[in-house]
Design an enzyme around this catalytic site. Structure first.
Site, PDB file in Angstrom:
ATOM      1  N   HIS A  75      49.084  39.511  47.327  1.00 12.22           N
ATOM      2  CA  HIS A  75      50.179  38.447  47.513  1.00 12.22           C
ATOM      3  C   HIS A  75      51.416  38.509  46.663  1.00 12.22           C
ATOM      4  O   HIS A  75      52.293  37.818  46.988  1.00 12.22           O
ATOM      5  CB  HIS A  75      49.504  36.981  47.479  1.00 12.22           C
ATOM      6  N   ASP A 122      41.516  40.864  35.579  1.00  7.76           N
ATOM      7  CA  ASP A 122      42.419  39.997  36.122  1.00  7.76           C
ATOM      8  C   ASP A 122      43.659  39.652  35.080  1.00  7.76           C
ATOM      9  O   ASP A 122      43.670  38.502  34.707  1.00  7.76           O
ATOM     10  CB  ASP A 122      41.667  38.858  36.227  1.00  7.76           C
ATOM     11  N   SER A 217      45.218  27.391  35.002  1.00  5.05           N
ATOM     12  CA  SER A 217      44.931  28.795  34.994  1.00  5.05           C
ATOM     13  C   SER A 217      46.053  29.676  34.158  1.00  5.05           C
ATOM     14  O   SER A 217      47.118  29.195  34.166  1.00  5.05           O
ATOM     15  CB  SER A 217      45.312  29.259  36.329  1.00  5.05           C
TER      16      SER A 217
END
Length: 264
Positions: A75, A122, A217
């Site tokens: 994305h 990540d 996050s």
């Protein structure tokens, strides 16, 4: 320390800026966590998104930045970056505080081995359009030392603007902080099938009063005034441990990515 600052962050499994955010914690004294950053942007569908991050002493690249994203790599594109704004020196994100610095994001450098199937590696770098100015309200947080390890039972802290409870529908405007304890790797592997102990850290409140919730996050797991982890994911709608990317496992990649030959 070089005069450049960076932001540290990740990509998350639970949707844009969605990973499990922060707490049932308590509000901190304004600007007492000067390393905290707030990220806002508009996604590909025109939706306004938000997440957190933190400043860290930079390596020799001008001007770099690492900051939190809750997007899968597929994305990520230039249109998204052009809408991103990093807010430093904030406490109340709804107010126009004199301490705030707002800096656009120029470009991102995702980890080349990011795995969308198990959310490993990540982490990515975000290059800022200009250098942050160091003030009393904007100061870096040191990263964990090489080979540093945290034993189960060690108490750390997590700050952010995430939701304050399981039933909240949006994040808080005022910076909050929760106290979390490092958990045994075996327990975390049982709860999270994709948990990787060499690259991740698991932390929770044993009393299950404070927790990692949706909206923070990218927030740092701070232990002994150093960033040992970055909040990655958790279980939705549950007071379960938060999973953090282990900073020490990516120090070499960060250094290599910030070499002059890799500048973007």
């Amino acid at each position: 320390m070089p005069p450049v600052l960076i932001l540290l962050t990740l990509l998350l499994m639970l949707g844009a800026c969605g990973g499990e955010g922060d707490h049932r914690g308590h509000e901190v004294k304004p600007n007492s966590r000067p390393y905290m950053t707030f990220i806002k942007y508009v996604d590909a569908n025109g939706n306004r998104k938000r997440c957190g991050g933190f400043l860290s002493p930079s390596l020799p690249l001008t001007p770099p930045g690492l900051c939190p994203l809750s997007l899968h790599i597929s994305h990520l594109h230039s249109a998204l970056y052009s809408s991103m704004r990093v807010i430093l020196g904030a406490h109340n994100i709804k107010a126009q505080e004199e301490t705030q610095q707002i800096i656009p994001v120029a470009k991102a450098i995702p980890h080349p081995d990011y795995n969308a199937e198990n959310w490993s590696n990540d982490i990515m770098l975000l290059k800022l359009q200009r250098k942050a100015i160091r003030t009393k309200a904007v100061r870096p947080l040191k990263l964990s030392r090489a080979n540093a390890q945290l034993k189960p039972g060690y108490v750390c802290h997590l700050a952010g603007w995430g939701r304050k409870s399981l039933h909240a529908t949006k994040g808080t405007d005022l910076l909050q902080e929760a106290e979390l304890t490092i958990q045994d790797d075996q327990k975390c592997k049982h709860l999270f099938h994709y948990y990787i102990k060499t690259k991740q850290i698991c932390a929770e409140d044993p009393k299950q009063i404070q927790a990692a919730f949706k909206g923070d996050s990218g927030g740092p797991l701070v232990c002994d005034n150093r960033a040992y982890g970055v909040l990655a994911y958790g279980k939705a709608k549950s007071i379960a441990p938060g999973i953090f990317t282990k900073v020490v496992s990516f120090l070499l990649w960060i250094r290599r990515s910030m070499k002059p030959s890799n500048r973007c």
